[in-house]
Design an enzyme around this catalytic site. Structure first.
Site: not given
Ligand SMILES: *Cc1c(COP(=O)(O)O)cnc(C)c1O
Length: 396
Positions: A71, A199, A277
């Site tokens: 993403k 997250h 992630e």
């Molecule tokens: C956006 C997102 C990420 C990446 O987050 P960063 O802050 O850019 O590292 C990872 N996992 C999920 C589920 C997300 O929505």
């Protein structure tokens, strides 16, 4: 992205030696050569910087598998080196899956993290062979049981993260009280519930924030075990920050140390599989925008510069990701700095990139560099007003 939290200024960050600030991946000389060849605006992505960030995270978090969050930036110039370096990938849609396939990722190394998928998103990704999916609500279980019955499920938990710039639990994530019933619901539907994710929020400014989230995850993990659900996978999400304008951050090393310690304290006694992630932390500082001054005027005594990229293009991160990028002019200090307004190329008067950054007297045609343009920039850019997106060019 979602809700912006109050900006918290951490004094310990400013006085720490382990900080990084925004730096371009090309010099002005290199930028001139690239602009001659590819035109302007051009977004330059450094392959070695992508690999460096990936290795910093991988080596700093031994035993944690990396699933790059596509993403943040699904460009081949980022996905390919990551695939070659051994990363796995986190996709949220069929479009991201196709980009990952093109870069060489196998569906077995993909994790689908969208907690609320359209049937078509789900069935197309399932048909390609993806077998790991995230959910955070009961309706999603019914959807998955019907269209992806042998999939492995990960329950996304909502966590509160005080220092993150973007709260990623404002829209998704099950609350702690609902977690065990949701795990049971999946099991009753005959699904394989295998793990849990959270997250801490994007652009997380305090590495200590991982620990309370992990404690919360551990409470749910133990409650699940009490009702006979033995989980195996813990997904600690992303959140690793990048340096922006007026926003220096602690190094990835510092984050890795804090997370590794917190993992040890909270889950060290369990033989589980741990994955992460990271999006921004991998790609943000690997890209620099080359943009050109295309116009100049004086309005009410203030100098305005019009540049060839703006809020509808690569600077879209200012709108959706709520960050501000530093704009760099060649030999800026020597030329003397003054107030000005820098605006994008569209006819929309809200397309203003900055009003409060000091710059030298810029010339028409002069190139500017904008570092930390790799995450949530081109990924959310549009062709509004019929303008092309910035060209994306990879360098070593
Ligand atoms: C956006 C997102 C990420 C990446 O987050 P960063 O802050 O850019 O590292 C990872 N996992 C999920 C589920 C997300 O929505």
């Amino acid at each position: 992205m979602s809700t912006v939290l109050e900006s918290t200024c951490c004094s310990e960050i400013e006085s720490s030696p382990a900080i990084r600030s925004a730096n371009p991946v090309v010099s002005f000389d290199e930028a001139r050569t690239l602009a001659e060849k590819f035109g302007s605006p051009t977004l330059v992505i450094s392959r070695s910087a992508v690999i460096r960030n990936y290795q910093l995270l991988r080596d700093g978090l031994p035993g944690v598998e990396m699933f790059y969050a596509a993403k943040a930036n699904p460009a081949q110039q980022i996905l390919r080196p990551l695939c070659e370096a051994g990363s796995s990938v986190d996709v949220c849609s069929y479009g991201e899956l196709l980009a990952a396939l093109e870069a060489g990722f196998a569906p077995e190394n993909m994790l689908h993290t969208h907690p609320c998928k359209t049937i078509s998103n789900l069935t197309k990704c399932y048909a390609e062979g993806v077998r790991w999916f995230v959910y955070d609500n009961a309706h999603e279980v019914d959807k998955m049981a019907e269209h992806a019955p042998d999939a492995n499920l990960i329950l996304r938990l909502a966590v509160t993260s005080s220092s993150s710039h973007i709260n990623l639990s404002a829209k998704f994530g099950a609350f702690e009280a609902d977690a065990v019933p949701l795990l049971l619901k999946a099991r009753q539907a005959g699904m394989n519930v295998r793990g849990m994710s959270f997250h801490v929020g994007s652009q997380c400014r305090r590495p200590e924030d991982f620990e309370p989230a992990l404690r919360q995850a551990r409470r749910v993990w133990d409650a699940a075990a009490e009702v006979g659900i033995e989980l195996e996978v813990l997904d600690v999400g992303g959140g690793f920050p990048a340096p922006y304008r007026d926003d220096a951050v602690l190094t990835l090393d510092v984050y890795c140390q804090a997370l590794a310690r917190a993992l040890d304290v909270t889950f060290g006694d369990l033989p589980i599989r741990i994955i992460a992630e990271p999006g921004r932390g991998v790609c943000a500082d690997t890209a620099t925008l080359i943009t050109k001054v295309l116009g100049k005027s004086v309005r009410n005594g203030t100098t305005w510069y019009i540049i060839d990229d703006g809020l509808y293009g690569s600077f879209s991160g200012q709108v959706f990701d709520h960050v501000e990028y530093p704009i760099m002019a060649e030999d800026a200090e020597r030329r003397g700095l003054g107030p000005c307004v820098v605006a994008g190329p569209t006819c929309d008067s809200s397309d203003v990139v900055c009003r409060n950054q000091l710059l030298p007297d810029l010339e028409i045609g002069e190139l500017l560099l904008v570092p930390t343009m790799g995450a949530y920039t081109s990924a959310s850019a549009s062709t509004f007003n019929g303008l092309d997106l910035a060209r994306v060019v990879g360098i070593e």
